[in-house]
Design a protein around this motif. Structure first.
Motif, short mmCIF file in Angstrom:
data_model
loop_
_atom_site.label_atom_id
_atom_site.label_comp_id
_atom_site.label_asym_id
_atom_site.label_seq_id
_atom_site.Cartn_x
_atom_site.Cartn_y
_atom_site.Cartn_z
N ALA A 83 0.84 -1.20 0.00
CA ALA A 83 0.00 0.00 0.00
C ALA A 83 0.87 1.25 0.00
CB ALA A 83 -0.92 0.00 1.21
N ALA A 84 0.25 2.36 -0.39
CA ALA A 84 0.95 3.65 -0.38
C ALA A 84 -0.05 4.74 -0.07
CB ALA A 84 1.63 3.91 -1.72
N PHE A 85 0.43 5.78 0.61
CA PHE A 85 -0.40 6.93 0.91
C PHE A 85 0.38 8.19 0.56
CE2 PHE A 85 -2.31 10.22 3.59
CZ PHE A 85 -3.66 10.03 3.29
N TYR A 86 -0.21 9.02 -0.28
CA TYR A 86 0.43 10.26 -0.76
C TYR A 86 -0.18 11.47 -0.08
CZ TYR A 86 1.97 7.45 -4.84
OH TYR A 86 2.52 6.51 -5.67
N GLN A 87 0.65 12.40 0.27
CA GLN A 87 0.20 13.71 0.73
C GLN A 87 1.07 14.74 0.04
OE1 GLN A 87 -0.96 14.54 4.96
NE2 GLN A 87 0.79 15.95 4.87
N ASN A 88 0.51 15.34 -1.01
CA ASN A 88 1.27 16.26 -1.86
C ASN A 88 2.52 15.56 -2.39
OD1 ASN A 88 -0.72 18.23 -1.41
ND2 ASN A 88 0.26 18.82 0.52
N ASN A 89 3.70 16.05 -2.11
CA ASN A 89 4.90 15.44 -2.68
C ASN A 89 5.47 14.31 -1.81
OD1 ASN A 89 5.51 17.92 -1.09
ND2 ASN A 89 7.62 17.19 -1.26
N TYR A 90 4.87 14.06 -0.64
CA TYR A 90 5.36 12.99 0.23
C TYR A 90 4.56 11.71 0.03
CZ TYR A 90 8.33 16.30 2.71
OH TYR A 90 9.30 17.23 3.02
N LYS A 91 5.26 10.60 0.18
CA LYS A 91 4.64 9.29 -0.03
C LYS A 91 5.12 8.31 1.03
CE LYS A 91 4.58 5.44 -3.37
NZ LYS A 91 5.14 4.95 -4.66
N LEU A 92 4.18 7.63 1.66
CA LEU A 92 4.49 6.56 2.60
C LEU A 92 4.21 5.24 1.92
CD1 LEU A 92 5.26 6.11 5.71
CD2 LEU A 92 2.83 5.57 5.98
N VAL A 93 5.17 4.32 1.96
CA VAL A 93 5.04 3.02 1.32
C VAL A 93 5.04 1.92 2.38
CG1 VAL A 93 6.01 1.40 -0.35
CG2 VAL A 93 6.23 3.86 -0.73
N ALA A 94 4.06 1.03 2.27
CA ALA A 94 4.02 -0.16 3.13
C ALA A 94 4.19 -1.37 2.24
CB ALA A 94 2.70 -0.22 3.88
N SER A 95 5.39 -1.94 2.23
CA SER A 95 5.67 -3.13 1.44
C SER A 95 6.04 -4.25 2.41
CB SER A 95 6.82 -2.86 0.45
OG SER A 95 7.13 -4.00 -0.30
N ASN A 96 5.05 -5.10 2.71
CA ASN A 96 5.21 -6.12 3.75
C ASN A 96 5.69 -5.49 5.06
OD1 ASN A 96 4.47 -8.42 2.17
ND2 ASN A 96 6.43 -8.24 1.11
N ALA A 97 5.06 -4.37 5.40
CA ALA A 97 5.46 -3.64 6.60
C ALA A 97 4.77 -4.20 7.84
CB ALA A 97 5.12 -2.16 6.44
N ASP A 98 5.34 -3.91 8.99
CA ASP A 98 4.78 -4.26 10.29
C ASP A 98 4.09 -3.02 10.84
OD1 ASP A 98 4.24 -4.82 12.94
OD2 ASP A 98 6.21 -5.69 13.37
N LYS A 114 0.87 7.59 7.97
CA LYS A 114 0.35 6.27 8.33
C LYS A 114 -1.06 6.39 8.89
CE LYS A 114 1.20 2.17 11.16
NZ LYS A 114 -0.08 2.23 11.89
N LYS A 115 -1.31 7.44 9.64
CA LYS A 115 -2.67 7.66 10.15
C LYS A 115 -3.65 7.84 8.99
CE LYS A 115 -5.26 10.64 13.33
NZ LYS A 115 -5.17 11.83 14.24
N GLY A 116 -3.22 8.57 7.95
CA GLY A 116 -4.06 8.74 6.77
C GLY A 116 -4.30 7.42 6.06
N LEU A 117 -3.23 6.62 5.92
CA LEU A 117 -3.35 5.30 5.28
C LEU A 117 -4.33 4.43 6.07
CD1 LEU A 117 -0.43 3.14 3.90
CD2 LEU A 117 -2.19 2.12 5.33
N ASP A 118 -4.18 4.40 7.39
CA ASP A 118 -5.06 3.58 8.23
C ASP A 118 -6.52 4.02 8.10
OD1 ASP A 118 -2.92 2.09 9.12
OD2 ASP A 118 -2.66 3.25 10.98
N SER A 119 -6.72 5.33 8.02
CA SER A 119 -8.09 5.85 7.94
C SER A 119 -8.77 5.42 6.65
CB SER A 119 -8.07 7.38 8.05
OG SER A 119 -9.36 7.91 7.89
N VAL A 120 -8.07 5.55 5.53
CA VAL A 120 -8.67 5.15 4.26
C VAL A 120 -8.88 3.65 4.22
CG1 VAL A 120 -8.41 5.12 1.76
CG2 VAL A 120 -7.65 7.11 3.05
#
Length: 590
Positions: free
Chosen positions: A404-419, A453-459
């Motif tokens: 999964a990935a969550f974008y906020q403007n130019n920033y991106k959080l990537v969860a690739s088999n993340a804990d 991550k909070k945004g990713l969790d919310s969606v």
């Protein structure tokens, strides 16, 4: 006096001609714009000349890029069916019920409102040629979701499980003389599939030129199997991959194996064939006088499947890294878009429906809640507003941190088999400074990482509770589909990972539309040995028959079924053990 009369007549003629041209331009300005949407399958960001590929020949698309607005930060889903669901609805694919590419996860809910449905209600003629991949049975077919004309292959790809049996068994030639579905009737067209789909697109343009139209040209190439005409294969057969670009230190494609190179040669041949066909479509638009008032969009559905040049983006098809989701997007026409311009705003497939509706001056129905928003003003040059975007896909059902990935403007959080309990297992990137995702900022900016991550969790929490994630039911016994074909594409079960094999066994969810006697027919990929028992279970009703040999199908006729929802299973018991069918036909006995 004679000269003066002639001069007056000439002036009147010229004036009349200019008046006619002006009136025509005003009329064009008043007409709803036509929409031509062309999408290819598994063609990555770097598979074009205009994106810097030193080998592939794509002159027509390169020229289109030069006269288009190019969205350089546009994203699709990591794989096919999810992209298509979002592209046509403006909603995250999980909301539409699409959560995978097979195993029952590639059927879009019938209640979803699609772009062609909205456009057809507003006077548009709608058509699709090529790949649908959102359900092959009633009520999920293109004709059930707003397309007045359709010429499509089955399942997720030509020759894949879910496609017509005649294509599946021709493992080395399914892209030629392909069996297709035209307005829900099986037909066979002669020629190479991309050429065939283009031929039909040209016919559509000729027939529909008097009315506004939406034509969705959804090529299945260059998706595997990598089959192509000899002419195009020969163009690249001697490609050595020995340029400075090919040897560029630190780039993934510098480590291409011989198999990677062999695949790339075929992909490039398929890409050049696509380019020739795009050129044919654009030439027909011009010939029919449609060029001026047609919005033309070209894009691909996700990143490249095999390793090859992709300008440097990390990852391949299937991943939420930029190499899996960032694709070219070209838009031009109808006097709405500037030529030869780059727009780097964060945009995505969920924005396409609201953008096109605004361009066509059609209000978004109040009953539809899209996850995207119109990007028309942004594409036309106005500053982009702050935004977020969620992207994800994994085999089976949605999971929060697998891919999964969550974008906020130019920033991106990537969860690739993340804990989920360990922030250090995530990736945080500033795409403006680091588009190739090489510098993980999680440890240097933990507060920002937690925020994303909070945004990713919310969606995720929101979409994972979508009511459309309940299983789709094929409606059997309806006059809309006299014979329902249940395919491996849509079979459910933990054993469907072996879907290319006859060992694949699973189940289907169906709704019997009316009480009656039904005929059931289980079809294998080869003749069924004499004495093999074929079994079918529909709910608590189980029937069997013994194969007589010399046929690849076993019929079981006149089974009484009452109206309602059922789970269907079918299997063969023979000397080789238990095997599954290629598909099961169900029809009401008349």
């Amino acid at each position: 006096m004679k000269r003066l009369t002639i001069l007056i007549l000439v002036i009147m003629a010229i004036g009349g001609r200019w008046s006619a041209v002006y009136a025509q331009k005003r009329a064009v300005g008043r007409q709803a714009p036509n929409i031509l949407l062309i999408m290819t399958d598994d063609q990555g960001y770097g598979d074009f000349g205009f994106t810097g590929n030193p080998h592939v020949k794509t002159p027509n698309i390169d020229q289109l890029a030069a006269r288009s607005t190019r969205l350089t930060n546009y994203h699709n889903s990591p794989v096919c069916a999810p992209t298509r669901a979002s592209l046509l609805t403006g909603r995250y694919h999980q909301r539409t019920g699409v959560h995978d590419t097979y195993n029952g996860g590639a059927i879009m809910a019938a209640g979803e409102t699609t772009l062609p449905e909205i456009l057809s209600r507003n006077g548009y003629q709608t058509g699709i040629v090529g790949k649908w991949h959102l359900g092959d049975n009633y009520p999920f077919r293109p004709s059930d979701q707003g397309f007045q004309y359709s010429l499509v292959h089955g399942g997720g790809g030509v020759g894949q499980p879910g496609d017509f049996y005649e294509n599946f068994i021709r493992t080395d030639s399914s892209y030629f003389n392909t069996a297709l579905s035209e307005n829900n009737r099986k037909v066979q067209r002669q020629g190479y599939c991309t050429d065939v789909f283009t031929d039909q697109a040209l016919e559509f343009l000729k027939e529909k030129k008097a009315a506004p139209f939406f034509l969705y040209v959804s090529y299945n190439a260059p998706h595997t199997p990598l089959q192509l005409p000899k002419k195009y294969e020969n163009m690249y057969k001697d490609l050595a991959f020995d340029t400075e670009t090919d040897r560029q230190e630190g780039k993934a494609w510098a480590k291409m194996t011989d198999n990677d190179k062999a695949a790339a040669r075929k992909v490039y041949g398929m890409a050049t064939n696509i380019d020739d066909n795009v050129g044919r479509i654009l030439a027909e638009l011009k010939k029919q006088g449609l060029e001026e008032n047609t919005i033309v969009i070209f894009l691909t559905d996700n990143g490249n499947q095999q390793l090859r040049f992709n300008t440097g983006f990390r990852g391949l098809k299937g991943s939420t890294w930029e190499g899996g989701t960032r694709v070219p997007f070209l838009i031009s026409g109808a006097g709405l878009f500037e030529q030869n311009k780059d727009v780097n705003a964060l945009l995505a497939h969920i924005d396409v429906v609201p953008t096109l509706l605004e361009a066509a001056k059609i209000p978004l129905p109040a009953s539809i809640k899209t996850d995207g928003r119109s990007a028309l003003k942004t594409i036309q040059g106005k500053p982009a507003a702050s935004r977020t975007f969620y992207n994800s896909w994994n085999r089976g059902w949605p999971e929060p941190y697998r891919n999964a990935a969550f974008y906020q403007n130019n920033y991106k959080l990537v969860a690739s088999n993340a804990d989920g309990d360990d922030l250090d297992t995530f990736g945080l990137f500033d795409l403006e400074k680091d588009p190739f995702e090489q510098n993980n900022l999680v440890q240097s900016q933990p507060a920002l990482a937690r925020q994303l991550k909070k945004g990713l969790d919310s969606v995720f929490t929101d979409i994972s509770n979508s009511p459309n994630l309940t299983p789709r039911h094929v409606i059997v016994g309806s006059p809309h589909e006299p014979v329902s074909i249940l395919t491996r594409q849509d079979a459910n079960g933990t054993n469907m990972g072996a879907w290319l094999s006859d060992k694949a066994t699973g189940y289907w969810n169906i709704t019997i539309a009316q009480d009656g006697y039904y005929n059931l027919r289980s079809i294998h990929t080869a003749p069924i040995a004499k004495g093999t028992r074929s079994l079918v279970r529909v709910g608590h009703v189980q029937r069997s028959a013994v194969a007589k040999g010399h046929s690849n199908a076993v019929p079981i006729n006149k089974v009484w079924l009452k109206k309602g929802d059922y789970l269907v299973e079918s299997w063969f018991e023979g000397q080789g053990g238990v095997t599954g069918p290629y598909y099961v036909e169900v029809s009401i006995n008349k």
